[in-house]
Each structure stands twice: as structure tokens, then as C-alpha cells.
Motif scaffolding. Structure first.
Motif, PDB file in Angstrom:
ATOM      1  N   MET A 136      40.775 -43.980  23.690  1.00  0.00           N
ATOM      2  CA  MET A 136      42.204 -43.435  23.080  1.00  0.00           C
ATOM      3  C   MET A 136      42.767 -44.305  22.028  1.00  0.00           C
ATOM      4  O   MET A 136      42.691 -45.478  21.996  1.00  0.00           O
ATOM      5  CB  MET A 136      43.090 -42.943  23.997  1.00  0.00           C
ATOM      6  N   THR A 137      43.111 -43.578  20.971  1.00  0.00           N
ATOM      7  CA  THR A 137      43.808 -44.378  19.793  1.00  0.00           C
ATOM      8  C   THR A 137      45.262 -44.950  20.522  1.00  0.00           C
ATOM      9  O   THR A 137      45.730 -44.396  21.300  1.00  0.00           O
ATOM     10  CB  THR A 137      44.341 -43.326  18.717  1.00  0.00           C
ATOM     11  N   VAL A 138      45.382 -46.151  19.911  1.00  0.00           N
ATOM     12  CA  VAL A 138      46.511 -46.555  20.435  1.00  0.00           C
ATOM     13  C   VAL A 138      47.932 -46.013  19.928  1.00  0.00           C
ATOM     14  O   VAL A 138      47.794 -45.399  18.861  1.00  0.00           O
ATOM     15  CB  VAL A 138      46.973 -48.221  20.027  1.00  0.00           C
ATOM     16  N   PRO A 139      48.808 -45.775  20.885  1.00  0.00           N
ATOM     17  CA  PRO A 139      50.023 -44.960  20.894  1.00  0.00           C
ATOM     18  C   PRO A 139      50.895 -45.664  19.863  1.00  0.00           C
ATOM     19  O   PRO A 139      51.137 -46.646  19.753  1.00  0.00           O
ATOM     20  CB  PRO A 139      50.526 -44.913  22.178  1.00  0.00           C
ATOM     21  N   ALA A 140      51.673 -44.580  19.205  1.00  0.00           N
ATOM     22  CA  ALA A 140      52.961 -44.874  18.650  1.00  0.00           C
ATOM     23  C   ALA A 140      54.231 -44.923  19.617  1.00  0.00           C
ATOM     24  O   ALA A 140      54.246 -43.703  19.988  1.00  0.00           O
ATOM     25  CB  ALA A 140      52.996 -44.084  17.176  1.00  0.00           C
ATOM     26  N   ILE A 141      55.044 -45.913  19.612  1.00  0.00           N
ATOM     27  CA  ILE A 141      56.036 -45.715  20.383  1.00  0.00           C
ATOM     28  C   ILE A 141      57.311 -45.600  19.599  1.00  0.00           C
ATOM     29  O   ILE A 141      57.630 -46.627  18.867  1.00  0.00           O
ATOM     30  CB  ILE A 141      56.214 -47.182  21.413  1.00  0.00           C
ATOM     31  N   ILE A 142      58.081 -44.452  19.769  1.00  0.00           N
ATOM     32  CA  ILE A 142      59.038 -44.005  18.909  1.00  0.00           C
ATOM     33  C   ILE A 142      60.385 -44.561  19.352  1.00  0.00           C
ATOM     34  O   ILE A 142      60.733 -44.090  20.512  1.00  0.00           O
ATOM     35  CB  ILE A 142      58.985 -42.585  18.592  1.00  0.00           C
ATOM     36  N   ILE A 143      61.197 -45.054  18.644  1.00  0.00           N
ATOM     37  CA  ILE A 143      62.625 -45.281  19.325  1.00  0.00           C
ATOM     38  C   ILE A 143      63.553 -45.086  18.022  1.00  0.00           C
ATOM     39  O   ILE A 143      63.205 -45.388  16.732  1.00  0.00           O
ATOM     40  CB  ILE A 143      62.911 -46.938  19.765  1.00  0.00           C
ATOM     41  N   LEU A 144      64.978 -44.684  18.541  1.00  0.00           N
ATOM     42  CA  LEU A 144      65.880 -44.435  17.490  1.00  0.00           C
ATOM     43  C   LEU A 144      66.736 -45.504  17.456  1.00  0.00           C
ATOM     44  O   LEU A 144      67.852 -45.594  16.633  1.00  0.00           O
ATOM     45  CB  LEU A 144      66.400 -43.014  17.921  1.00  0.00           C
TER      46      LEU A 144
END
Length: 303
Positions: free
Chosen positions: A1-9
């Protein structure tokens, strides 16, 4: 699996995001209006645009934000569940990890990994995982499902009380919690062979292909990739073998830069490996049509 993008605001989610990144190898993406660029791997302006671009690119998304917000942002771009990447919502305190999309494409497993790292709870909701500990449309590495369009109907039958029979060798199915019996009404088939479409409306089955086949290919320099792909497809079909059973494309090391060989590997979604002439020549007794012309040119009778 492609490494995830961890989204924060916001900065309040940074600690949780860094823990997730350390555990998964992912990258932290932060809203530029509220986070210093030095604190994240990627800065973005508009969260809607950024999330949709990641989703379209097939990048797994771990959003440390409200599940409802993630759903509303991505809803307009949802289409085919077979192509969607995992999308996971994580509460800001790390206590809840909810796979929203792509549960059977690695999302459920990723959610469990994240929950363990955060000492939180992975809220798995897919019926198959809960009841049987298995996702029939997501076989383990080294296997491919030949008819994913039928997986939903098959799982519905099993959840409703039907039993399944396993045809062929598939230890991972036998080791599951599926309701199995020798006369099960649902057939779970493991085979290298291509199977024709069902013509009996009462039959219900899934066909799994172990990726045990190595497709050896040689070609002239500058061969048309489309021609090489067509030849590979025809060769498999004429042998009655499933394209999904191909696990590797192999060729001579002199062809390591040949576009057509790499195109064939990409077409089947498998790696390409290249061997020297001596290694391939040792396998000559297994060739159906050894070629003296090829031997004279490259030192082996074929691939």
C-alpha cells in the motif's frame, strides 16, 4: 500500500499525526493557515481541494478530523468502490479510528495498526470482517479475485446463513471463520485456470487465483508494447490460464530497459525480473519451443 497522507487542520492534532506517521511511514499534511510549514511534511491551502486530489491519486488518507467533515468533503468524488483508496477518520485525541472507505482495500488493517499505536479503538463496521474475520473481496497477498463484482452478493448470502464449500487449495479460506461444509451452496474456487462466466442464475461463487505463474517474454528491440500485451493475453487464454494468476514477468537481462516488457508487467500489475543467459539456458528442457536462432543471438534458447 502507498504510504498514507495524514491530514491535520491545527496544531492540536500534531502529536497524534506524528505518532501515526511514525507507525505507518506516512507523511503529515497540514493546513498552511494554522500550522508552521516546518512542523509538517506537506502544507496545503484548501482542505477540500487537497483531499480530493489525494483521493483521485489513490493515496490512502488518514484525516485527524471529524468523520462527517471528511465524508462531506469527499462525497462528490465517490464513484467505484473497487478503485477507492482507504480513507480513515481519527479523533483528535486518538481514541477512535474509523475506516470510512476502502476497508477491504487495506483500510481496516491500517485502522487496526493506527488504533494499536494510539491505544485507541478501531471501529470496523464491514460485515465480513466482524462475522468471519475475513474480507472476501480482499484476498491475501499472492492471490487475486477473478470476479470482484460478485463479492457483495456472496458475502450477503453467507451473512444470511448460507454455507460455503472450498474447491481447490486455499489454506487462508480454510483457516477463516467462514461457515464451511462439503455441500455448501456458495462455491469458493482456487484455481490457476480461467473460468467462464456463470450461465446458471442459481449458481453463486467466487474464483480466486494464486499468483503462481511466471510469464516469460522475449521481444525484438523496440517492440510495440500493445503487441506484446496482446500476445501475452492470447498465450494465457490459449492455455486456459487466468491473467490473475500471473505473479511475475521474466525476461533476459539484455531486455531490462525494454519498454514492451515493462508494459506487460504493468498490464498484469506484477513486477518484472531479468535473468542472465546462463540462468535461462539452464531451464531450456522446460521450453516447449527452444530456438536456435535466439540461442545464437543471446546465448539462451528462450525465456
Amino acid at each position: 500500500m502507498t504510504v498514507p497522507a495524514i491530514i491535520i487542520l491545527s496544531g492540536s492534532a500534531l502529536s497524534v499525526a506524528r505518532t501515526i506517521a511514525a507507525e505507518t511511514g506516512g507523511t503529515v499534511h497540514g493546513a498552511s493557515a494554522r500550522l508552521d510549514a516546518a512542523d509538517v511534511s506537506v502544507s496545503f491551502g484548501d482542505v477540500k481541494t487537497h483531499l480530493r486530489a489525494l483521493f483521485a491519486a489513490g493515496t490512502p488518507i488518514v484525516a485527524v478530523m471529524a468523520a462527517g467533515a471528511v465524508i462531506r468533503l469527499l462525497a462528490p468524488v465517490l464513484a467505484d468502490k473497487q478503485d477507492e483508496p482507504p480513507v480513515i477518520a481519527v479523533s483528535e485525541d486518538g481514541s477512535s479510528v474509523v475506516p470510512l472507505l476502502g476497508g477491504h482495500h487495506g483500510g481496516n488493517d491500517l485502522a487496526r495498526v493506527i488504533a494499536d499505536a494510539l491505544s485507541g479503538h478501531a471501529a470496523i463496521t464491514t460485515a465480513g470482517d466482524l462475522r468471519f474475520g475475513i474480507a472476501l473481496d480482499a484476498p491475501p497477498p499472492g492471490w487475486r479475485l477473478g470476479n470482484p463484482q460478485d463479492a457483495k452478493a456472496v458475502m450477503a448470502e453467507l451473512v444470511a446463513g448460507a454455507s460455503a464449500r472450498v474447491e481447490g487449495e486455499a489454506p487462508w479460506l480454510l483457516e477463516s471463520k467462514l461457515p464451511l461444509s462439503d455441500d455448501g451452496t456458495v462455491a469458493l474456487r482456487a484455481t490457476l485456470e480461467a473460468t467462464p462466466p456463470r450461465n446458471d442464475g442459481s449458481a453463486i461463487s467466487l474464483t480466486y487465483h494464486p499468483q503462481h505463474l511466471v510469464l516469460g517474454i522475449g521481444c525484438e528491440r523496440g517492440c510495440d508494447p500493445a503487441e506484446a500485451i496482446a500476445l501475452a493475453e492470447v498465450t494465457l487464454a490459449s492455455a486456459g490460464l487466468a491473467a490473475g494468476a500471473v505473479g511475475l514477468v521474466a525476461s533476459l537481462d539484455l531486455k531490462a530497459d525494454e519498454t514492451a516488457v515493462h508494459a506487460v508487467a504493468k498490464h498484469f500489475g506484477v513486477p518484472a525480473r531479468f535473468f542472465d543467459a546462463a540462468t535461462l539456458e539452464a531451464e531450456t528442457p522446460r521450453l516447449a519451443n527452444p530456438s536456435e536462432v535466439v540461442f545464437a543471438e543471446v546465448g539462451c534458447h528462450g525465456v
